[in-house]
Design a protein around this motif. Sequence first.
Motif, PDB file in Angstrom:
ATOM      1  N   GLU A 141      -2.075   0.294  -9.138  1.00  0.00           N
ATOM      2  CA  GLU A 141      -3.540   0.502  -8.628  1.00  0.00           C
ATOM      3  C   GLU A 141      -3.301   0.238  -7.017  1.00  0.00           C
ATOM      4  OE1 GLU A 141      -7.055   0.660 -10.485  1.00  0.00           O
ATOM      5  OE2 GLU A 141      -5.484   1.913 -11.238  1.00  0.00           O
ATOM      6  N   ARG A 142      -2.885  -0.960  -6.439  1.00  0.00           N
ATOM      7  CA  ARG A 142      -3.176  -1.238  -5.084  1.00  0.00           C
ATOM      8  C   ARG A 142      -1.869  -1.878  -4.624  1.00  0.00           C
ATOM      9  NH1 ARG A 142      -6.062  -5.510  -2.837  1.00  0.00           N
ATOM     10  NH2 ARG A 142      -7.025  -5.013  -0.939  1.00  0.00           N
ATOM     11  N   VAL A 143      -1.281  -1.707  -3.424  1.00  0.00           N
ATOM     12  CA  VAL A 143      -0.463  -2.151  -2.526  1.00  0.00           C
ATOM     13  C   VAL A 143      -0.871  -2.786  -1.294  1.00  0.00           C
ATOM     14  CG1 VAL A 143       1.910  -2.278  -1.717  1.00  0.00           C
ATOM     15  CG2 VAL A 143       1.556  -1.256  -3.902  1.00  0.00           C
ATOM     16  N   GLN A 144      -1.069  -4.151  -1.115  1.00  0.00           N
ATOM     17  CA  GLN A 144      -1.464  -4.658   0.319  1.00  0.00           C
ATOM     18  C   GLN A 144      -0.207  -5.425   0.994  1.00  0.00           C
ATOM     19  OE1 GLN A 144      -5.074  -6.595   0.240  1.00  0.00           O
ATOM     20  NE2 GLN A 144      -4.685  -7.774   1.946  1.00  0.00           N
ATOM     21  N   LEU A 145      -0.057  -5.195   2.123  1.00  0.00           N
ATOM     22  CA  LEU A 145       0.940  -6.010   2.753  1.00  0.00           C
ATOM     23  C   LEU A 145       0.660  -6.931   3.822  1.00  0.00           C
ATOM     24  CD1 LEU A 145       3.607  -3.245   3.377  1.00  0.00           C
ATOM     25  CD2 LEU A 145       3.808  -5.091   1.755  1.00  0.00           C
ATOM     26  N   GLN A 146       1.143  -8.025   4.056  1.00  0.00           N
ATOM     27  CA  GLN A 146       0.682  -8.822   5.030  1.00  0.00           C
ATOM     28  C   GLN A 146       1.951  -9.700   5.877  1.00  0.00           C
ATOM     29  OE1 GLN A 146      -0.543 -12.384   2.156  1.00  0.00           O
ATOM     30  NE2 GLN A 146      -2.228 -11.115   2.975  1.00  0.00           N
ATOM     31  N   TYR A 147       1.749  -9.963   7.244  1.00  0.00           N
ATOM     32  CA  TYR A 147       2.922 -10.435   7.879  1.00  0.00           C
ATOM     33  C   TYR A 147       2.768 -12.111   7.580  1.00  0.00           C
ATOM     34  CZ  TYR A 147       6.040 -12.132  11.602  1.00  0.00           C
ATOM     35  OH  TYR A 147       7.061 -12.566  12.415  1.00  0.00           O
ATOM     36  N   VAL A 148       4.052 -12.789   7.219  1.00  0.00           N
ATOM     37  CA  VAL A 148       4.042 -14.206   7.091  1.00  0.00           C
ATOM     38  C   VAL A 148       4.811 -14.726   8.462  1.00  0.00           C
ATOM     39  CG1 VAL A 148       4.674 -16.059   5.574  1.00  0.00           C
ATOM     40  CG2 VAL A 148       4.137 -13.750   4.693  1.00  0.00           C
ATOM     41  N   GLU A 169      -4.991  -0.106 -21.500  1.00  0.00           N
ATOM     42  CA  GLU A 169      -6.336  -0.415 -21.977  1.00  0.00           C
ATOM     43  C   GLU A 169      -7.341  -0.811 -20.983  1.00  0.00           C
ATOM     44  OE1 GLU A 169      -3.293  -1.801 -23.238  1.00  0.00           O
ATOM     45  OE2 GLU A 169      -3.280  -0.544 -24.742  1.00  0.00           O
ATOM     46  N   GLY A 170      -6.936  -0.819 -19.548  1.00  0.00           N
ATOM     47  CA  GLY A 170      -7.990  -0.909 -18.452  1.00  0.00           C
ATOM     48  C   GLY A 170      -7.743  -2.329 -17.930  1.00  0.00           C
ATOM     49  N   ASP A 171      -6.893  -3.026 -18.585  1.00  0.00           N
ATOM     50  CA  ASP A 171      -6.851  -4.547 -17.858  1.00  0.00           C
ATOM     51  C   ASP A 171      -5.900  -4.552 -16.386  1.00  0.00           C
ATOM     52  OD1 ASP A 171      -8.246  -5.513 -19.958  1.00  0.00           O
ATOM     53  OD2 ASP A 171      -6.551  -5.729 -21.090  1.00  0.00           O
ATOM     54  N   THR A 172      -6.473  -5.183 -15.417  1.00  0.00           N
ATOM     55  CA  THR A 172      -5.911  -5.306 -14.383  1.00  0.00           C
ATOM     56  C   THR A 172      -5.403  -6.583 -14.126  1.00  0.00           C
ATOM     57  OG1 THR A 172      -7.285  -3.428 -13.308  1.00  0.00           O
ATOM     58  CG2 THR A 172      -6.249  -5.106 -11.722  1.00  0.00           C
ATOM     59  N   LYS A 173      -4.007  -6.452 -13.611  1.00  0.00           N
ATOM     60  CA  LYS A 173      -3.303  -7.614 -13.235  1.00  0.00           C
ATOM     61  C   LYS A 173      -2.864  -7.751 -11.671  1.00  0.00           C
ATOM     62  CE  LYS A 173       0.081 -11.093 -15.075  1.00  0.00           C
ATOM     63  NZ  LYS A 173       1.007 -11.454 -15.978  1.00  0.00           N
ATOM     64  N   THR A 174      -3.108  -8.678 -11.069  1.00  0.00           N
ATOM     65  CA  THR A 174      -2.715  -8.918  -9.478  1.00  0.00           C
ATOM     66  C   THR A 174      -1.960 -10.085  -9.253  1.00  0.00           C
ATOM     67  OG1 THR A 174      -4.847  -8.099  -8.920  1.00  0.00           O
ATOM     68  CG2 THR A 174      -3.610  -8.959  -7.293  1.00  0.00           C
ATOM     69  N   GLU A 175      -0.583  -9.599  -8.598  1.00  0.00           N
ATOM     70  CA  GLU A 175       0.257 -10.747  -8.104  1.00  0.00           C
ATOM     71  C   GLU A 175       0.629 -10.585  -6.763  1.00  0.00           C
ATOM     72  OE1 GLU A 175       1.014 -13.532  -9.484  1.00  0.00           O
ATOM     73  OE2 GLU A 175       0.695 -13.187 -11.725  1.00  0.00           O
ATOM     74  N   VAL A 192       5.795   5.913   2.225  1.00  0.00           N
ATOM     75  CA  VAL A 192       7.193   5.333   1.716  1.00  0.00           C
ATOM     76  C   VAL A 192       6.911   4.054   0.707  1.00  0.00           C
ATOM     77  CG1 VAL A 192       9.455   4.333   2.492  1.00  0.00           C
ATOM     78  CG2 VAL A 192       8.177   6.321   3.706  1.00  0.00           C
ATOM     79  N   LEU A 193       6.120   2.972   1.020  1.00  0.00           N
ATOM     80  CA  LEU A 193       6.103   1.811   0.485  1.00  0.00           C
ATOM     81  C   LEU A 193       5.538   2.264  -1.239  1.00  0.00           C
ATOM     82  CD1 LEU A 193       4.969  -0.450   3.162  1.00  0.00           C
ATOM     83  CD2 LEU A 193       7.326  -0.175   2.162  1.00  0.00           C
ATOM     84  N   GLN A 194       4.447   3.264  -0.996  1.00  0.00           N
ATOM     85  CA  GLN A 194       3.892   3.397  -2.294  1.00  0.00           C
ATOM     86  C   GLN A 194       4.909   4.057  -3.093  1.00  0.00           C
ATOM     87  OE1 GLN A 194       0.971   2.368  -2.787  1.00  0.00           O
ATOM     88  NE2 GLN A 194      -0.110   3.707  -4.565  1.00  0.00           N
TER      89      GLN A 194
END
Length: 507
Positions: A392-399, A414-420, A485-487
Amino acid sequence: MRNIQFFDTTLRDGEQTPGVNFNTKEKVQIARQLEKWGIDTIEAGFPIASVGDFEAVQAIAQAATRMTVAGLARCQKKDIDRAHEALKNAVHPQIHVFLATSPVHMEYKLKMTPDEVIASIKEHVAYARSKFEKVQFSPEDASRTEKPFLLKAVQTAIDAGATIINIPDTVGYSNPTEYGALFKFLIENIQSDQEIIFSSHCHDDLGMATANALAAIENGALRVEGTVNGIGERAGNTALEEVALALYIRKDFYQAGSNIVLNETKRTSDLVSRLSGVAVPRNKAIIGANAYAHESGIHQDGVLKNPDTYEIITPSLVGVTNNSLPLGKLSGRHAFSTKMQELGYQLEEEELKTAFKRFKALADKKKQVTDEDLIALMIGQTQETEEVCHLERVQLQYVSDGSQGAIVSMKNNEGDTKTESAIGSGSIQAIYNSIDKIMEQTPELKQYSIKAITGGEDAQAEVYVTVQDTESKRQFNGTGIDFDVLQASAKAYVQASERFKKEMEQR
């Protein structure tokens, strides 16, 4: 000139490549392209091996309109019955029965005596002949079988009703001189009132699969077995595109032709490469990216003056062309549908709607939409419909410590979304660590490669990924296609991880 039949086993022997696992929809898609390429017989699978294999053989049998569809079977009646059930609706069905004949296979694998092997061949080939008009028999590991016993086994199969005899170099042990002589010996000594077609089946363990296949043709073989791009178990099989071009370019020597439509070669190769997740090496003969590249100044000068100086194969002969803009963002649905039919896709109404929507999004981003882009679009659509989880979504951040962080969201059917979220030493590692958390598994990443589908700054990226189960060492491939490329990397990893997860659940 003799006509050499081409027997493709990409969907059976080719699928034994580590990490390769085609689903039924992908197999039908490949089969349709193989028919367009001119393949005479397709080995669609091993029906008794699994429910999935049976369904794929059955689906291909119903889809093929010209080529013969074959199913593999051991010398066991249950195998033959299962193949018959899978192929009963085929326009041209064939069964391929095999039994090992080499001393090492008979003693250690089969645990059968030579007399028992001969009796089994006689019984089961005759049983197969009672159900199929076309029966092919293979004495497995023929190249390591003593000639007198091999002749006896082959003659037994012919007497029992086989009209096609395949001589497998199962472990890639033979060489052109030996392998060619083996065909000459068998053809000169078998006895039959009807024509018997002899076929080659070679593996590339010593790098001689194509040479051995051509040696068989020189010595009377009328059929060659192999795979697209030479994929297969261990070092792979005879690359059919190499044999087809050798027969065409050197018809003066081989005095033989085939039904292969040469300008469909590159398209067929690309399709198999993308769906298998096995990238074609740049220096691969016929279809590699460097096959028609010239870097040496002397070579460049010669080609500019006359291509014949250094090119024995013109790129256009095998379908390597620079496409003009066939479609654009102003193109309508009818033009799009017609173009997809030209590319070999028969789309249902819902599939067409989805594909056209994706095409419009693609045309808004690219200056030129090539045939390769459209094929990639369809491959991506096929793969995504088979996935249980969708990116669904990819987000990057610098640490701050120099690491990269990633937040990934995935949605299931089933339409359930999980984010980690997770961190890694680089963007790709952070994304993959996040996906591992979502899927609750930790496969080992064995291979990661990337290439551009077409040239230019707006080219789509194509990423190949291989992951491995640390316990069983089984490998699973994935392919991702996207402008980013990341996607594309994330899509490839999700596909490979899903195949890994399915294997874990079946344990």
